[in-house]
Design a protein around this motif. Structure first.
Motif, PDB file in Angstrom:
ATOM      1  N   GLN A  82      30.375 -10.784 -14.208  1.00  0.00           N
ATOM      2  CA  GLN A  82      31.675 -11.217 -13.458  1.00  0.00           C
ATOM      3  C   GLN A  82      31.525 -11.224 -11.862  1.00  0.00           C
ATOM      4  O   GLN A  82      31.931 -12.280 -11.408  1.00  0.00           O
ATOM      5  N   ASP A 158      30.421 -13.857 -18.041  1.00  0.00           N
ATOM      6  CA  ASP A 158      31.664 -13.076 -18.016  1.00  0.00           C
ATOM      7  C   ASP A 158      32.635 -13.410 -17.047  1.00  0.00           C
ATOM      8  O   ASP A 158      32.261 -13.220 -15.889  1.00  0.00           O
ATOM      9  N   GLU A 159      33.736 -14.114 -17.501  1.00  0.00           N
ATOM     10  CA  GLU A 159      34.972 -14.461 -16.514  1.00  0.00           C
ATOM     11  C   GLU A 159      34.288 -15.579 -15.486  1.00  0.00           C
ATOM     12  O   GLU A 159      34.622 -15.250 -14.335  1.00  0.00           O
ATOM     13  N   THR A 161      34.900 -18.418 -14.561  1.00  0.00           N
ATOM     14  CA  THR A 161      35.838 -19.562 -13.986  1.00  0.00           C
ATOM     15  C   THR A 161      36.864 -19.104 -13.302  1.00  0.00           C
ATOM     16  O   THR A 161      37.629 -19.812 -12.618  1.00  0.00           O
ATOM     17  N   ALA A 162      37.075 -17.786 -13.354  1.00  0.00           N
ATOM     18  CA  ALA A 162      38.139 -16.956 -12.741  1.00  0.00           C
ATOM     19  C   ALA A 162      37.884 -17.318 -11.009  1.00  0.00           C
ATOM     20  O   ALA A 162      37.043 -17.142 -10.333  1.00  0.00           O
ATOM     21  N   ARG A 169      35.797 -25.989 -11.571  1.00  0.00           N
ATOM     22  CA  ARG A 169      35.872 -25.587 -12.902  1.00  0.00           C
ATOM     23  C   ARG A 169      35.182 -26.681 -13.848  1.00  0.00           C
ATOM     24  O   ARG A 169      34.416 -26.277 -14.821  1.00  0.00           O
ATOM     25  N   SER A 188      32.739 -15.200 -22.007  1.00  0.00           N
ATOM     26  CA  SER A 188      33.867 -14.235 -21.934  1.00  0.00           C
ATOM     27  C   SER A 188      35.014 -14.479 -21.322  1.00  0.00           C
ATOM     28  O   SER A 188      34.454 -14.540 -19.844  1.00  0.00           O
ATOM     29  N   THR A 189      36.152 -14.621 -21.542  1.00  0.00           N
ATOM     30  CA  THR A 189      37.316 -15.113 -20.634  1.00  0.00           C
ATOM     31  C   THR A 189      38.523 -14.709 -21.107  1.00  0.00           C
ATOM     32  O   THR A 189      38.920 -14.432 -22.167  1.00  0.00           O
ATOM     33  N   HIS A 190      39.499 -14.675 -20.252  1.00  0.00           N
ATOM     34  CA  HIS A 190      40.891 -14.625 -20.396  1.00  0.00           C
ATOM     35  C   HIS A 190      41.692 -15.914 -20.328  1.00  0.00           C
ATOM     36  O   HIS A 190      42.943 -15.874 -20.458  1.00  0.00           O
ATOM     37  N   ASP A 194      39.347 -22.402 -20.888  1.00  0.00           N
ATOM     38  CA  ASP A 194      38.045 -22.191 -21.107  1.00  0.00           C
ATOM     39  C   ASP A 194      37.377 -22.532 -22.549  1.00  0.00           C
ATOM     40  O   ASP A 194      36.317 -23.316 -22.775  1.00  0.00           O
TER      41      ASP A 194
END
Length: 291
Positions: A82, A158-159, A161-162, A169, A188-190, A194
């Motif tokens: 991250q 891990d995440e 494009t935040a 992006r 891995s993303t929220h 994505d």
């Protein structure tokens, strides 16, 4: 090659159970691991990346025992966490060259490898600038370059494009899609977008449990004809949440648009809505929190 995870468990000393019997089959290609913050995604990624131990369970990458043969995993792993630190005054070329040394890439081919990676992630023109001076998107592309050192067969991001703007992006999406054609890439993303844009297989995780594993298309088909939407006033949200199974609410032109799940037309001014992966995500999270 496939990454096979069976009954993985992890409980931290403070009593938080971050992974609860996690089992997944992750093939070559882009694989989305979707979940809210605190769902257990980073714990799973760190465990696969050999940065922490699981309490129980197994994980194999082809013939490699991920939990026991950590050196073998690291030789075939690319990892973009991250957040990653950089030396403040070292250029991108020098930084990547230094990481290539640590990765064991021999000197007679190292310069060629570093130059090729900087060109691949479109940073060649910026190779003499310090990574600390890069924009968010450029830093993430540099992160992918270092993750690609040593021709890995498994890449974990891990995440990623935040905090990136839409243009950065999109460039990052294109790069990941290209990489994911030949290796396992776990994203891995929220951010639902994505997974929608990139992944042919996915899992949804919350509170350390796998809520769904399969293709996005199959998940969408399961909700076909069951999603209904309506514009309401802000003051009405609580009332609708009591009367219907509201899975999401978002503001459009200042008014909430709610999505509900119903097998039949609920009437009351609701209109049929095309199911989205966001609906799948919120539905699965809603169900897990009701259990």
């Amino acid at each position: 090659m496939q990454l096979t995870i069976r009954n993985l468990n992890k409980t931290y000393p403070n009593g938080v159970r971050a992974l609860h019997d996690v089992s997944l089959d992750i093939p070559t290609g882009m694989y989305g691991l979707l979940g809210p913050n605190g769902a257990g995604k980073s714990t799973l990624m760190r465990t696969i990346a050999t940065l922490q131990d699981a309490d129980s369970g197994t994980a194999t990458l082809g013939d490699i025992d991920v939990l026991k043969d950590k050196d073998a995993v690291r030789r075939t792993l690319g990892y973009l966490p991250q957040e990653f630190g950089v030396y403040p005054r070292i250029s991108a070329f020098e930084m990547l060259d230094h990481l290539a040394v640590l990765k064991g890439i021999p000197g007679n081919s190292r310069k060629e490898v570093v130059n090729a990676l900087l060109q691949r992630v479109n940073l060649w023109e910026h190779r003499k600038k310090s990574v600390a001076s890069y924009s968010g998107g450029m830093r993430q592309r540099f992160g992918i370059a270092q993750a690609l050192l040593g021709d890995p067969k498994l890449i974990i991001v891990d995440e990623p494009t935040a905090g990136l703007d839409p243009g950065e992006r999109n460039r990052f999406y294109n790069l990941l899609s290209e990489i994911g054609e030949n290796v396992i890439v776990i994203l891995s993303t929220h951010i639902v977008e994505d997974v929608t844009e990139l992944c042919s297989n996915m899992a949804i995780i919350n509170l350390g449990r796998v809520l769904y594993a399969g293709s996005p298309d199959a998940a969408l088909q399961a909700l076909e004809g069951k999603v209904w939407e309506k514009a309401i006033n802000k003051s009405e949200i609580d009332d609708y949440q009591h009367r219907y199974r509201v899975i999401s609410s978002k503001l459009v032109a200042g008014r909430p648009i709610i999505h509900i799940l119903s097998d039949d037309n609920p009437g009351d001014g609701f209109e049929a809505a095309e199911a989205s992966l966001e609906d799948v995500f919120f539905d699965r999270i809603y169900r897990s929190e009701q259990d």
